[in-house]
Design an enzyme around this catalytic site. Structure first.
Site, PDB file in Angstrom:
ATOM      1  N   ASP A  12      47.860  17.279  -9.411  1.00  0.00           N
ATOM      2  CA  ASP A  12      46.491  16.751  -9.439  1.00  0.00           C
ATOM      3  C   ASP A  12      45.455  17.821  -9.105  1.00  0.00           C
ATOM      4  O   ASP A  12      44.630  17.643  -8.205  1.00  0.00           O
ATOM      5  CB  ASP A  12      46.352  15.589  -8.437  1.00  0.00           C
ATOM      6  CG  ASP A  12      47.362  14.483  -8.685  1.00  0.00           C
ATOM      7  OD1 ASP A  12      47.572  14.138  -9.859  1.00  0.00           O
ATOM      8  OD2 ASP A  12      47.944  13.967  -7.712  1.00  0.00           O
ATOM      9  N   GLU A  58      41.895   7.272 -14.775  1.00  0.00           N
ATOM     10  CA  GLU A  58      41.806   7.802 -13.399  1.00  0.00           C
ATOM     11  C   GLU A  58      41.375   9.257 -13.424  1.00  0.00           C
ATOM     12  O   GLU A  58      41.136   9.830 -14.491  1.00  0.00           O
ATOM     13  CB  GLU A  58      43.162   7.649 -12.695  1.00  0.00           C
ATOM     14  CG  GLU A  58      44.298   8.381 -13.387  1.00  0.00           C
ATOM     15  CD  GLU A  58      45.697   8.007 -12.880  1.00  0.00           C
ATOM     16  OE1 GLU A  58      45.834   6.970 -12.193  1.00  0.00           O
ATOM     17  OE2 GLU A  58      46.640   8.754 -13.184  1.00  0.00           O
TER      18      GLU A  58
END
Ligand SMILES: *[C@@H]1O[C@H](CO)[C@@H](O)[C@H](O)[C@H]1NC(C)=O
Ligand SMILES: *[C@@H]1O[C@H](CO)[C@@H](O)[C@H](O)[C@H]1NC(C)=O
Ligand SMILES: *[C@@H]1O[C@H](CO)[C@@H](O)[C@H](O)[C@H]1NC(C)=O
Ligand SMILES: *[C@@H]1O[C@H](CO)[C@@H](O)[C@H](O)[C@H]1NC(C)=O
Ligand SMILES: *[C@@H]1O[C@H](CO)[C@@H](O)[C@H](O)[C@H]1NC(C)=O
Ligand SMILES: *[C@@H]1O[C@H](CO)[C@@H](O)[C@H](O)[C@H]1NC(C)=O
Ligand SMILES: *[C@@H]1O[C@H](CO)[C@@H](O)[C@H](O)[C@H]1NC(C)=O
Ligand SMILES: *[C@@H]1O[C@H](CO)[C@@H](O)[C@H](O)[C@H]1NC(C)=O
Ligand SMILES: *[C@@H]1O[C@H](CO)[C@@H](O)[C@H](O)[C@H]1NC(C)=O
Ligand SMILES: *[C@@H]1O[C@H](CO)[C@@H](O)[C@H](O)[C@H]1NC(C)=O
Ligand SMILES: *[C@@H]1O[C@H](CO)[C@@H](O)[C@H](O)[C@H]1NC(C)=O
Ligand SMILES: *[C@@H]1O[C@H](CO)[C@@H](O)[C@H](O)[C@H]1NC(C)=O
Length: 593
Positions: free
Chosen positions: A38, A214
């Site tokens: 991420d 997201e």
């Protein structure tokens, strides 16, 4: 394909067309190998033209590692945002390996670095707090862990929050509503000092229809607000999509060419590409980072989990950005000049370890525990044991209760990330187990439900006919996974080993053993052990597939543990300590295709 040393040079010269413009550069992915998922990155001219990236860390502590680079290739671990238990005490009691710190966003604004993220509590009926603890940290010096503030908490029912500063000073927070609510990207105002958020999180875009929209980030370019997000879930359908609007409030129009970055439905070795960020270097060239898994489309062997990759971006005026597909061998804009003089105490991302735990040193900043460590369980160079790390055993072993939870008492474990396809990791262990179940050893640890261990453990001697059977020390190789694991192996520790006879005497010099984990090929680890003073007697005790530790959101750690396997430990009965020395990690090759 294997890249390492001269092989990498050979591969580079063979694979890249000579006609490539002299001004373009080549590089290899991943830029942050291992458990660095991420990514969020930014370029800060005010800090000597330095690039910074933040990563997710889930239950790992210290957490939220920050890497810095001058050339986009050599990345140094410069601090950990989460480095003190007081910053987030509830990280000690998370359940499951999917909990802990999810995606962070790092941004620099008017002299201050901000890292916004979410501490997630999955499956915790016993707590009365929200599943989503959204937080923002700040620092005036990202090269110093202690400069990172305690977090400011803010109320958002979701995750992947990202700050954005409007030119009039208003700060917005954009986040992802979870799939359990109504999935989509929402936004409101935030006061970064108090954590006060606007009354309404408004849905600004729901993505193109992929699962779990997201990881939103906002960019402003040529009078357009761009909203880039991830969709498809973080597995093989992962992708990055983008929409834009003339107004920050929307409506956002999707790019007709979405997705703008994905390796879904390809046969590439690099899969799951998505969760991206973009930035511009000092020359005005755009770049991006994303996560990717070196798994191939089979998606069965990827022990290092989701890693950080780099790609060049072409972004013409008024036009949509074009993100170059992620491969192991890349070419693109000329990179900034290499300059390895970067502040901060941590290692470069591709470094080896040789750690001797000298007196007055601390654990290196790239060492992690699983959740917040118990006080006093890790002591460097204790009296009488210079140049060792003393592990005080925990009652709980690496699996702990149901493989999900350990609670605040903790598990004695410290490790470093696996950062290479092929490597050798070894330690020396001085340990004289005194009671049945006493165990210390080394592990390839992914989660409490996925680990492969080689320990020294005291067990009833199976070959004795006496009743009760006397206790004897064994090497025990065993694995835990959702997939089939190799059968456990017990090897009696040979009575000819030096100091074996004094084993039962807690005051005698303990057994001194060498323990090793080697990734022998892309699919398997070998676990070996023997006496430290007779390396020719070191034997391989077991092999295990890396697929057993390929799962979920995290990546493998290589480390040491000590446990009583369930017997209570307390001040009057602390259990047998283990002394670790000569900690070595040697990179031996990266597979890039
Ligand atoms: C942790 O999660 C598991 C599986 O979802 C659940 O059964 C268990 O009760 C949870 N434990 C705690 C302490 O919340
Ligand atoms: C809920 O949590 C708060 C703060 O963590 C605590 O003060 C309170 O007693 C808890 N309430 C219950 C019912 O557990
Ligand atoms: C947090 O936000 C939710 C949704 O807007 C609201 O229902 C809840 O009352 C808020 N909680 C606090 C503590 O402000
Ligand atoms: C800043 O701009 C935003 C978006 O146009 C607007 O909603 C907000 O009211 C402005 N804030 C101030 C303090 O002017
Ligand atoms: C996104 O989905 C939500 C929830 O279903 C809905 O209320 C909202 O109108 C949608 N927003 C947009 C911009 O499509
Ligand atoms: C990959 O293929 C599947 C099945 O055809 C399709 O549903 C999905 O949208 C594709 N994903 C991408 C990113 O092209
Ligand atoms: C992928 O899996 C298939 C079927 O399980 C197998 O035939 C094939 O050899 C695998 N490919 C690789 C590269 O592992
Ligand atoms: C150099 O790299 C950029 C970014 O990937 C690309 O747009 C451009 O076409 C490349 N130039 C040449 C000559 O290959
Ligand atoms: C390398 O970086 C350091 C630290 O930012 C800086 O002081 C130094 O001037 C740089 N060296 C070169 C040759 O740019
Ligand atoms: C065995 O113990 C003696 C003293 O008790 C010590 O001097 C010696 O170094 C030990 N040998 C090993 C291999 O640990
Ligand atoms: C890796 O090594 C293991 C153990 O020797 C062996 O079973 C396996 O076939 C090897 N895999 C590859 C891809 O060479
Ligand atoms: C690990 O600990 C659990 C619970 O404390 C226990 O049930 C299990 O037997 C232990 N594993 C081993 C290998 O001793």
């Amino acid at each position: 394909m294997l890249a390492g040393g001269s092989l990498a040079c050979l591969a580079t010269s063979l694979l890249l067309p000579l006609a490539l413009a002299a001004s373009n550069s080549t590089f290899t992915n991943p830029i942050l190998p291992g458990f660095f998922p991420d990514p969020s990155c930014t370029f800060v001219p005010e800090w000597d033209d330095t690039f910074f990236c933040a990563s997710s860390s889930f239950n790992a502590f210290p957490g939220i590692p920050i890497h810095a680079s001058k050339d986009l290739t050599n990345w140094k671990h410069v601090s950990n945002v989460l480095n003190r238990a007081e910053q987030l005490p509830t990280l000690a009691i998370t359940n499951k390996s999917t909990s802990g710190i999810w995606a962070s966003t790092i941004r620099y604004h008017e002299g201050t670095f901000f890292v916004m993220t979410t501490l997630v509590f999955d499956d915790q009926p016993q707590t009365n707090f929200s599943r989503w603890d959204n937080i923002v940290f700040h620092s005036m010096n990202p090269f110093d862990s202690s400069s990172w503030s305690d977090p400011v908490h803010f109320n958002f029912t979701g995750y992947d929050t990202s700050p954005y500063w409007l030119s009039n000073g208003t700060v917005l927070v954009t986040g992802s509503h979870p799939w359990q609510v109504q999935p989509g990207i929402t936004q409101t105002t935030i006061d970064l000092t108090t954590g006060e958020v606007g009354a309404n999180f408004r849905y600004i875009w729901n993505g193109t229809g992929g699962l779990a929209p997201e990881g939103p980030h906002i960019y402003f370019k040529d009078d357009w607000y761009y909203l880039m997000i991830a969709e498809g879930g973080t597995g093989v359908n992962h992708m990055e999509t983008i929409a834009r609007s003339k107004s920050i409030d929307g409506p956002y129009t999707p790019n007709p060419n979405n997705p703008i970055l994905t390796n879904a439905n390809t046969s590439q070795y690099f899969q799951t590409v998505g969760h991206a960020d973009l930035w511009q270097d000092a020359s005005g060239n755009w770049w991006g980072a994303a996560l990717s898994t070196r798994s191939g489309p089979n998606y069965t062997t990827y022990p290092m989990g989701r890693e950080t990759v780099l790609y060049p971006v072409t972004w013409k005026a008024d036009d949509w950005p074009i993100l170059q597909p992620v491969r192991g061998q890349m070419s693109g804009w000329q990179k900034p000049a290499t300059n390895l003089s970067i502040a901060g105490e941590g290692p470069f991302a591709d470094a080896a370890d040789y750690i001797t735990f000298p007196p007055n040193s601390s654990l290196p900043i790239h060492f992690v525990h699983w959740r917040i460590p118990a006080n006093g369980s890790y002591t460097i160079s204790p009296p009488g044991h210079p140049n060792t790390l003393r592990l005080s055993p925990s009652r709980l072993n690496l699996t702990a209760f149901d493989g999900n939870y350990a609670g605040p008492e903790g598990q004695t474990f410290v490790g470093r990330r696996q950062t290479d396809t092929l490597f050798t990791y070894s330690v020396n262990l001085e340990f004289s187990p005194q009671q049945q179940g006493d165990e210390a050893g080394i592990s390839v640890f992914l989660t409490q439900n996925h680990h492969i261990d080689l320990g020294v453990v005291l067990l009833p001697n199976t070959s004795s006919s006496a009743s009760p059977k006397p206790l004897a020390p064994y090497f025990r190789f065993s694995a835990t996974s959702y997939l089939a694991v190799p059968p456990p192996v017990l090897v009696p520790i040979h009575s000819s080993y030096p100091n074996y006879t004094t084993l039962s005497d807690p005051n005698a010099t303990p057994l001194n053993l060498y323990l090793e984990i080697k990734a022998i090929n892309v699919t398997h680890y070998a676990f070996s052990a023997g006496p430290t003073d007779a390396m020719s007697d070191v034997i391989t005790i077991g092999y295990a597939p890396a697929a057993d530790v390929s799962f979920g959101f995290t990546g493998t750690l290589l480390g040491v543990y000590a446990t009583t396997n369930g017997r209570s430990v307390n001040a009057s009965s602390p259990g047998t300590p283990a002394y670790i020395s000569e900690w070595r990690y040697t990179p031996q090759g990266q597979f890039l295709s």
